[in-house]
Write an enzyme that holds these catalytic residues in place. Structure first.
Site, PDB file in Angstrom:
ATOM      1  N   TYR A  35     101.698  37.610  -4.304  1.00  0.00           N
ATOM      2  CA  TYR A  35     101.115  38.254  -3.117  1.00  0.00           C
ATOM      3  C   TYR A  35      99.921  39.103  -3.522  1.00  0.00           C
ATOM      4  CZ  TYR A  35     100.978  41.391   0.982  1.00  0.00           C
ATOM      5  OH  TYR A  35     100.596  42.112   2.078  1.00  0.00           O
ATOM      6  N   THR A  38     106.423  46.691   9.967  1.00  0.00           N
ATOM      7  CA  THR A  38     106.278  45.443  10.740  1.00  0.00           C
ATOM      8  C   THR A  38     107.419  44.503  10.331  1.00  0.00           C
ATOM      9  OG1 THR A  38     105.056  44.089   9.150  1.00  0.00           O
ATOM     10  CG2 THR A  38     103.753  45.660  10.471  1.00  0.00           C
ATOM     11  N   VAL A  44      97.213  28.485  10.127  1.00  0.00           N
ATOM     12  CA  VAL A  44      95.881  28.757   9.559  1.00  0.00           C
ATOM     13  C   VAL A  44      95.533  27.870   8.368  1.00  0.00           C
ATOM     14  CG1 VAL A  44      95.604  31.154  10.341  1.00  0.00           C
ATOM     15  CG2 VAL A  44      96.823  30.684   8.189  1.00  0.00           C
TER      16      VAL A  44
HETATM   17  N1  NAD Z   1     103.330  45.261   6.806  1.00  0.00           N
HETATM   18  C1  NAD Z   1     102.790  45.768   5.697  1.00  0.00           C
HETATM   19  O1  NAD Z   1     103.312  46.710   5.092  1.00  0.00           O
HETATM   20  C2  NAD Z   1     101.496  45.185   5.168  1.00  0.00           C
HETATM   21  C3  NAD Z   1     100.866  45.881   4.129  1.00  0.00           C
HETATM   22  C4  NAD Z   1      99.674  45.374   3.621  1.00  0.00           C
HETATM   23  C5  NAD Z   1      99.136  44.220   4.145  1.00  0.00           C
HETATM   24  N2  NAD Z   1      99.780  43.555   5.144  1.00  0.00           N
HETATM   25  C6  NAD Z   1      99.163  42.327   5.630  1.00  0.00           C
HETATM   26  O2  NAD Z   1      98.972  42.405   7.024  1.00  0.00           O
HETATM   27  C7  NAD Z   1      98.975  41.079   7.576  1.00  0.00           C
HETATM   28  C8  NAD Z   1      99.928  41.043   8.767  1.00  0.00           C
HETATM   29  O3  NAD Z   1     101.225  41.317   8.291  1.00  0.00           O
HETATM   30  P1  NAD Z   1     102.374  41.965   9.190  1.00  0.00           P
HETATM   31  O4  NAD Z   1     102.978  43.037   8.373  1.00  0.00           O
HETATM   32  O5  NAD Z   1     101.883  42.225  10.550  1.00  0.00           O
HETATM   33  O6  NAD Z   1     103.421  40.755   9.175  1.00  0.00           O
HETATM   34  P2  NAD Z   1     104.204  39.986  10.349  1.00  0.00           P
HETATM   35  O7  NAD Z   1     105.142  39.091   9.645  1.00  0.00           O
HETATM   36  O8  NAD Z   1     104.727  40.963  11.334  1.00  0.00           O
HETATM   37  O9  NAD Z   1     103.054  39.139  11.047  1.00  0.00           O
HETATM   38  C9  NAD Z   1     102.415  38.076  10.392  1.00  0.00           C
HETATM   39  C10 NAD Z   1     102.135  36.995  11.410  1.00  0.00           C
HETATM   40  O10 NAD Z   1     101.488  35.909  10.714  1.00  0.00           O
HETATM   41  C11 NAD Z   1     102.056  34.717  11.229  1.00  0.00           C
HETATM   42  N3  NAD Z   1     101.882  33.613  10.283  1.00  0.00           N
HETATM   43  C12 NAD Z   1     102.569  33.394   9.137  1.00  0.00           C
HETATM   44  N4  NAD Z   1     102.174  32.234   8.582  1.00  0.00           N
HETATM   45  C13 NAD Z   1     101.206  31.720   9.394  1.00  0.00           C
HETATM   46  C14 NAD Z   1     100.415  30.549   9.366  1.00  0.00           C
HETATM   47  N5  NAD Z   1     100.540  29.648   8.378  1.00  0.00           N
HETATM   48  N6  NAD Z   1      99.519  30.353  10.355  1.00  0.00           N
HETATM   49  C15 NAD Z   1      99.397  31.248  11.367  1.00  0.00           C
HETATM   50  N7  NAD Z   1     100.135  32.363  11.470  1.00  0.00           N
HETATM   51  C16 NAD Z   1     101.020  32.596  10.484  1.00  0.00           C
HETATM   52  C17 NAD Z   1     103.509  35.034  11.470  1.00  0.00           C
HETATM   53  O11 NAD Z   1     104.117  34.108  12.360  1.00  0.00           O
HETATM   54  C18 NAD Z   1     103.420  36.439  12.044  1.00  0.00           C
HETATM   55  O12 NAD Z   1     103.301  36.426  13.446  1.00  0.00           O
HETATM   56  C19 NAD Z   1      99.367  40.149   6.438  1.00  0.00           C
HETATM   57  O13 NAD Z   1      98.205  39.558   5.888  1.00  0.00           O
HETATM   58  C20 NAD Z   1     100.008  41.087   5.437  1.00  0.00           C
HETATM   59  O14 NAD Z   1      99.940  40.604   4.117  1.00  0.00           O
HETATM   60  C21 NAD Z   1     100.949  44.019   5.669  1.00  0.00           C
END
Ligand code: NAD
Length: 269
Positions: free
Chosen positions: A157, A194, A64
């Site tokens: 973050y 996750t 991205v």
């Molecule tokens: N899991 C949690 O507790 C939580 C809480 C709050 C917010 N979030 C947010 O939710 C979103 C998804 O997180 P998740 O928990 O599913 O994590 P995850 O690690 O399971 O999934 C994230 C995905 O983003 C991809 N990714 C990373 N860098 C990338 C790049 N440069 N270009 C394209 N893809 C890329 C990864 O390969 C992965 O498939 C994130 O923005 C995270 O900050 C997660």
């Protein structure tokens, strides 16, 4: 009839966790989904799952933060599915440091590049395509509870997620001012089970921890509902924001956090 019949969605970071759940959920409701990610194997598995369930999806490799790739992603989406209606700007990483003094400039740049630059590029490149489709649109940015309150050891973050929160409101106002029918909202997950937790680097010297944080352990004491959320808890909220059920919402924050930001439970009965 699905809630998203005839709609086309892009989900960034769609190969894993919340992004994969969003892609599956939007496809189940009739959207044709373009999932993008740097994880090709995960992306291929996702598309196979969606097709096996009777949905329609395409995986495209994308970092991205790579601006040159964005016009190709939009062009391939329009060539395959004819339009773009929904953008879920989800790709993100968490980089921890014991204190901000311990955080390197390289880590800060990696954190902000994916979580802020990536969201900026998602939005910049999807809006013209949504306007071409001519039926409004919904942009959903995945922020975090870390964008609503401070997060020690995850200060970088937290800074990115706070930025996303106000970026969403600003773009909501730009689109409302343009009268293009595009709605823009942010989603604020709490502690969700996750793979992201296992990817937080374990550098005992920098983070003061010997193992990655365990979301279930954190949620048992940290979330008033006493459990970690599932990726589908978040995907259901994203579906609501992507669909016409939320047609009067723009510039809003949807908090899905098991009560974390509401207060503290004095005693579990
Ligand atoms: N899991 C949690 O507790 C939580 C809480 C709050 C917010 N979030 C947010 O939710 C979103 C998804 O997180 P998740 O928990 O599913 O994590 P995850 O690690 O399971 O999934 C994230 C995905 O983003 C991809 N990714 C990373 N860098 C990338 C790049 N440069 N270009 C394209 N893809 C890329 C990864 O390969 C992965 O498939 C994130 O923005 C995270 O900050 C997660």
């Amino acid at each position: 009839m699905g809630q998203l019949d005839n709609r086309v969605a892009i989900v960034t970071g769609g190969a894993s966790g919340i992004g994969a759940a969003c892609a599956e959920t939007l496809a189940r409701e009739g959207a044709r989904v373009v999932a993008t990610d740097i994880d090709d194997a995960g992306g291929r598995d996702l598309v196979a799952r969606i097709r096996a369930a009777g949905g329609e999806a395409l995986f495209l490799h994308q970092d991205v933060t790579d601006e040159a790739r964005w016009p190709e992603i939009i062009a391939e989406t329009e060539a395959k599915y004819g339009r773009l209606d929904i953008m879920v700007a989800n790709a993100g990483i968490g980089v921890s440091a014991r204190t901000i003094v311990d955080m390197t400039m390289a880590d800060w740049r990696r954190q902000t590049a994916i979580n802020i630059d990536g969201v900026f590029l998602s939005v910049k490149h999807c809006i013209p395509a949504m306007r071409r489709a001519g039926n409004g649109g919904s942009i959903v940015m995945i922020s975090s509870v870390a964008g609503l309150r401070g997060s020690p050891t995850l200060a970088g973050y937290s800074a990115t997620k706070g930025a996303v929160r106000l970026f969403a409101k600003s773009i909501a106002m730009e689109c409302a001012g343009a009268g293009d029918g595009i709605r823009v909202n942010s989603v604020h997950p709490g502690i969700i089970d996750t793979p992201i937790w296992g990817k937080i680097p374990v550098n005992a010297q920098a983070t003061g921890r010997n193992a990655p944080p365990d979301p279930h352990e954190l949620a048992r004491t940290g979330a008033p509902l006493g459990r970690a959320g599932t990726p589908y808890d978040i995907a259901n909220g994203v579906l609501f924001l992507a669909s016409d059920a939320s047609s009067y919402m723009t510039g809003a924050e949807l908090v899905i956090d098991g009560g974390i930001t509401a207060g503290t439970v004095a005693r579990r009965i």
